[in-house]
Scaffold this motif. Sequence first.
Motif, PDB file in Angstrom:
ATOM      1  N   ARG A 797      21.410  63.330   3.766  1.00  0.00           N
ATOM      2  CA  ARG A 797      21.671  62.887   5.005  1.00  0.00           C
ATOM      3  C   ARG A 797      20.040  62.513   4.504  1.00  0.00           C
ATOM      4  NH1 ARG A 797      21.321  59.743   8.077  1.00  0.00           N
ATOM      5  NH2 ARG A 797      22.279  59.776   9.723  1.00  0.00           N
ATOM      6  N   LYS A 800      20.253  58.663   2.219  1.00  0.00           N
ATOM      7  CA  LYS A 800      20.672  57.848   3.209  1.00  0.00           C
ATOM      8  C   LYS A 800      19.919  57.055   4.206  1.00  0.00           C
ATOM      9  CE  LYS A 800      24.909  56.964   5.798  1.00  0.00           C
ATOM     10  NZ  LYS A 800      26.039  57.323   6.772  1.00  0.00           N
ATOM     11  N   ARG A 803      17.221  55.130   2.035  1.00  0.00           N
ATOM     12  CA  ARG A 803      17.498  54.268   1.395  1.00  0.00           C
ATOM     13  C   ARG A 803      17.846  52.948   1.890  1.00  0.00           C
ATOM     14  NH1 ARG A 803      21.825  56.338  -3.453  1.00  0.00           N
ATOM     15  NH2 ARG A 803      20.131  56.838  -4.650  1.00  0.00           N
TER      16      ARG A 803
END
Length: 813
Positions: A797, A800, A803
């Motif tokens: 999580r 994500k 990024r």
Amino acid sequence: MFKNLLILSLRNIRKHKAYALINILGLSLGIACSVLIFGYVQHELNYDTYHDDFERIFRIESYRDSYVGEFYNNSVAGPVGPSLTESSPLIEKQARLIRPFENHKNVLVEKEDLRFFETDIYFADPEIKDILKFEFLAGNKETALDEPFSLIITESMAEKYFGNQNCTGKTLNIEIDYDYYCPVARDDFTITAVVKDTPSNTHVPITMLLSMNSLRTHLPWIDEYWGDAHRKYTYVKIVPNADIRDLEPHLKELATTNHEVYKQITGREWISNYYYLQPIKNIHMDQNVRYKIVPAGNWYYIKIYSFIAFVVLLIGCLNFINISAALGMKSIKQMGIRKVVGANRWHLISQCFLHAAIYAILSFIIALILLEILLPVFNQLTGHLLTISTLINSTVILATIGLLLLIVLLSGSYNAIVLTKDKSFNILKGKLSSKGHGSVTQKILVVTQFTVILSFLTFSMYIYKQLEYMRGSNLGFDKEQKIVIPFKTHLGRLRTDYENIKSAFTKYPEIVGATVSSGVPGSMSGGYYMKRIDIPNAESNFFQVLTSDTDFINEYKLDLIAGHDFEPDVVNGYIINETGIKLLGFTHPDEALGVELNAHYHGLTKPITGIVSDFHYKGMQQEVQPLVMDVENSLYSTLTLSVMQGNLPKTIKNITDAYNTLFPDTPFSFSFLDEDFNRLYKHESQVGFVVGLVAILGMVIAAIGLFGLVSFFIIQKTREIGIRKVLGSKLSEIVSLFSFRYIKLILLSVIIAVPLSWKIITLWLQDFAYRISINPVPFVISSMIVLGISTIIVSLRCLKTARINTVETLKYE
């Protein structure tokens, strides 16, 4: 306003379908499982409350204290009920249920070419219809049990033997073994009425009621003889507003009469004895009484299942609150706009509560569907026959409504307090004040969740290890490749012609041995008293008794440590186990050899001729009890065949052919000893399965909750992540920084869960006479599993979000 709030809530659910589905399913599963288990617990605690005026219905039971011990019995002599009715005006009705004396577990019932062995058949006084509740479907209730050889059957029995035909007036041939009172009798009974099946929560399930006048035909003394109380259950219904204490003088007088008869028959006295009235609603949970019709309810397992239900519900609720908080964060800007354009805080609070209520209602609806799916699995696991109607009653419905209101209150209050208390500027920017306590509350919830999950996961590992230990330990006898054939009829032939019967089976090469006995390990229940003759006025000692032929010890490979085995064609003595000789006062096996014992069950005096090592004939939950083995054919009821491995279908066919040749037109049944013995651990297996399932289910739900918490946090830290990236932080550093904030929560859960689960496991293992030792390996394994899964979830999580393009993160707020 309500309409607008409802539309807004539904839009939010549609917008965040994945979160909404996870949230609703998690709570639904928690509600379904808890309702299922709580329904089972309530079912156990409400046995026999379906009878009309159940508060006025009692069973007469007895207590006896003698030189061989204290005993509570659920049956009394035949004259007790009628005599109490004659002596006291407080008795409105009395009736007796009497089981067939010898074959009550295997009553052969025939109708033309249909032949089945049935259980739960009783001789009954006609008044039983006015005490216990029966719903008549056909026949005359008033006269149904008046005539000799009249019969009431249940709906399922009527369908079994007659299909959809009207069966009143038709006959069934029933074989009753009256023990030594009279020979086995086969009589035609005329069906006079059909009733609905008895509910599953009754202490006395009934399939057929035979008229008491039928029993009197064979045993005319049944109403007068005080010397036999076995399997005679007497029920009374007292008049309204009566005080059962007023019946004590009458019961005392009857107990005195019973004692006088006992002294005349045996020449001995009891230290104390009395009769008492047991409320029918308390019978099932009373564990003092011996030889219950239905096994007593177990408070220990009821407590365990109640705790499991609470934990499942707790995990589901904690997850619901966590995910609701995450969803609330996703709609925080919307709430800020509503506040700016004029909505006051109470409007926002109403939105939070309505949103929580919609989720809760949807969860409840899905929980009902899940309950229908899970119920057959639960019934198969527990061996019960629960239905939706027995689970969903007024109490459960009210409790569930109260639960839903509580969930709405907690979840709605959390979002209402945390998400609406800040200023409009902060809410509109999509962030909360750093001084808010919402994050702290969520962290506490997650720590609680994972503490519970870790404890359950470790507990389930120890349950599995204990079961494997009990199943894999050396039991002291050979239970492999053994086929057990219980003789449900033809007992007389088995007891007099057992050698020829054995030969009929062992002629096949696949059958390498045979022995007959009164029972086999795992199903030995007979106990009697033994008395040393060499000590004047010695007290008798209670022994489990196993009677067998001379091949039993060899076939079961028992370890004979002193003396010699039973011998054919001679008068054999007794063989005792190690625990038995200690009870008799001997310190070494050789000391017991030659000492004579008198057995109460047949009155014979014989010497001790052999000693066998203790073997676990009742499983490993309890310590080995004193056992005496005897060559006594009057109690034989079971044939054990030792078979070779391989080609099992052919072996079974040969056994079936041999049985059908010996006993044509008699239903044949058999079982494997190892499978029967493993059923002794049924409750432990059930608890292990449920605990393991809860641990897995809880891990999934808790992982989802952790995902929600991380999402809750990351939403607020998106811009910070972008700034860190601009300042040169590596992706791995950002992920490690934010992941550790939550991994330390799991580490805290481990620290709390280890001593908690250690205590739970220690208490559970105390119930086993033979148990494994506690070591840290399962604790480490369960901790590593939870830490590993949690690390993956949190890291993915965080990764994500990290990024996301830096420009997008910087303009997030």
